[in-house]
Scaffold this motif. Structure first.
Motif, PDB file in Angstrom:
ATOM      1  N   THR A 188      -2.825   2.525  -7.110  1.00 47.46           N
ATOM      2  CA  THR A 188      -2.801   2.828  -5.672  1.00 47.46           C
ATOM      3  C   THR A 188      -4.190   2.762  -5.051  1.00 47.46           C
ATOM      4  N   ASP A 189      -5.236   3.037  -5.825  1.00 47.16           N
ATOM      5  CA  ASP A 189      -6.597   2.997  -5.271  1.00 47.16           C
ATOM      6  C   ASP A 189      -7.021   1.583  -4.897  1.00 47.16           C
ATOM      7  N   GLY A 190      -6.382   0.566  -5.512  1.00 47.19           N
ATOM      8  CA  GLY A 190      -6.749  -0.819  -5.233  1.00 47.19           C
ATOM      9  C   GLY A 190      -5.598  -1.667  -4.721  1.00 47.19           C
ATOM     10  N   ASP A 191      -4.455  -1.024  -4.404  1.00 49.26           N
ATOM     11  CA  ASP A 191      -3.260  -1.756  -3.948  1.00 49.26           C
ATOM     12  C   ASP A 191      -2.962  -2.931  -4.872  1.00 49.26           C
ATOM     13  N   SER A 192      -3.060  -2.688  -6.171  1.00 52.23           N
ATOM     14  CA  SER A 192      -2.962  -3.758  -7.160  1.00 52.23           C
ATOM     15  C   SER A 192      -1.908  -3.475  -8.219  1.00 52.23           C
ATOM     16  N   LEU A 193      -1.300  -4.546  -8.685  1.00 51.99           N
ATOM     17  CA  LEU A 193      -0.425  -4.483  -9.846  1.00 51.99           C
ATOM     18  C   LEU A 193      -1.319  -4.518 -11.073  1.00 51.99           C
ATOM     19  N   ALA A 194      -1.062  -3.660 -12.045  1.00 51.24           N
ATOM     20  CA  ALA A 194      -1.853  -3.591 -13.278  1.00 51.24           C
ATOM     21  C   ALA A 194      -0.915  -3.821 -14.456  1.00 51.24           C
ATOM     22  N   LEU A 195      -1.271  -4.782 -15.300  1.00 50.65           N
ATOM     23  CA  LEU A 195      -0.439  -5.180 -16.433  1.00 50.65           C
ATOM     24  C   LEU A 195      -1.257  -5.093 -17.716  1.00 50.65           C
ATOM     25  N   PRO A 196      -1.274  -3.924 -18.374  1.00 47.65           N
ATOM     26  CA  PRO A 196      -2.048  -3.786 -19.600  1.00 47.65           C
ATOM     27  C   PRO A 196      -1.303  -4.349 -20.807  1.00 47.65           C
ATOM     28  N   TYR A 197      -2.046  -4.986 -21.704  1.00 49.55           N
ATOM     29  CA  TYR A 197      -1.448  -5.455 -22.950  1.00 49.55           C
ATOM     30  C   TYR A 197      -2.258  -5.012 -24.165  1.00 49.55           C
ATOM     31  N   GLY A 198      -3.298  -4.232 -23.942  1.00 49.48           N
ATOM     32  CA  GLY A 198      -4.138  -3.719 -25.016  1.00 49.48           C
ATOM     33  C   GLY A 198      -5.234  -2.838 -24.437  1.00 49.48           C
ATOM     34  N   SER A 256       0.864  -1.178   0.000  1.00 48.48           N
ATOM     35  CA  SER A 256       0.000   0.000   0.000  1.00 48.48           C
ATOM     36  C   SER A 256       0.900   1.228   0.000  1.00 48.48           C
ATOM     37  N   VAL A 257       0.836   2.003  -1.081  1.00 44.79           N
ATOM     38  CA  VAL A 257       1.700   3.170  -1.249  1.00 44.79           C
ATOM     39  C   VAL A 257       0.882   4.335  -1.797  1.00 44.79           C
ATOM     40  N   PRO A 258       1.356   5.564  -1.607  1.00 45.61           N
ATOM     41  CA  PRO A 258       0.654   6.715  -2.185  1.00 45.61           C
ATOM     42  C   PRO A 258       0.953   6.845  -3.678  1.00 45.61           C
ATOM     43  N   ARG A 259       0.128   7.602  -4.354  1.00 42.87           N
ATOM     44  CA  ARG A 259       0.352   7.887  -5.768  1.00 42.87           C
ATOM     45  C   ARG A 259       1.614   8.741  -5.894  1.00 42.87           C
ATOM     46  N   GLU A 260       2.466   8.375  -6.833  1.00 41.40           N
ATOM     47  CA  GLU A 260       3.716   9.105  -7.055  1.00 41.40           C
ATOM     48  C   GLU A 260       3.513  10.228  -8.070  1.00 41.40           C
ATOM     49  N   VAL A 261       4.386  11.231  -7.996  1.00 42.70           N
ATOM     50  CA  VAL A 261       4.434  12.250  -9.042  1.00 42.70           C
ATOM     51  C   VAL A 261       4.786  11.517 -10.331  1.00 42.70           C
ATOM     52  N   GLY A 262       4.099  11.813 -11.390  1.00 41.05           N
ATOM     53  CA  GLY A 262       4.367  11.135 -12.653  1.00 41.05           C
ATOM     54  C   GLY A 262       3.469   9.943 -12.910  1.00 41.05           C
ATOM     55  N   ALA A 263       2.527   9.673 -11.996  1.00 35.77           N
ATOM     56  CA  ALA A 263       1.565   8.584 -12.227  1.00 35.77           C
ATOM     57  C   ALA A 263       0.815   8.871 -13.530  1.00 35.77           C
TER      58      ALA A 263
END
Length: 122
Positions: free
Chosen positions: A69-79, A49-56
């Motif tokens: 950061t809103d869901g404490d989740s890793l997001a891996l987009p491929y399309g 759980s981390v805050p949103r970084e500058v450059g998000a």
């Protein structure tokens, strides 16, 4: 920092940049979770759980390793996702950028909702 992401039908590796969020994820590895999909994006909860970084960013390239950061989740987009415009990778909201998958991000097409997913140091 290099990570390996494993699921029943495949795996991918990624190189992480030295960011506060990447450091927090690295410290928490290995982690296990359950995969979710949203359009052509795989995401899953982490114990980080981390805050949103500058450059998000919300619009990213396929294969970006992002942290929602809103869901404490890793997001891996491929399309494209359901809110994408003109084929872009548009995440649910601004995400911290951690790095990039090695090779073709299309390998993520084999992830199914509910698949067990593991992230470990490579």
């Amino acid at each position: 920092m290099r990570i390996r992401i494993l699921w029943p039908a495949g795996q991918a590796t990624a190189t992480l940049d030295p960011t506060p969020t990447a450091d927090a994820l690295w410290a928490a590895l290995p982690i296990s979770s359950s995969a979710s999909t949203w359009g052509e994006e795989v995401y899953f909860e982490t114990p980080v759980s981390v805050p949103r970084e500058v450059g998000a960013q919300q619009v990213v390239e396929p294969g970006t390793v992002a942290f929602w950061t809103d869901g404490d989740s890793l997001a891996l987009p491929y399309g494209p996702t359901p809110i994408s415009r003109d084929g872009e990778c548009r995440l649910a909201g601004p995400c911290n950028l951690l790095g990039v998958l090695d090779g073709d991000a299309g390998v993520l097409r084999t992830v199914r909702p509910g698949d067990p997913i593991r992230v470990e140091r490579a």
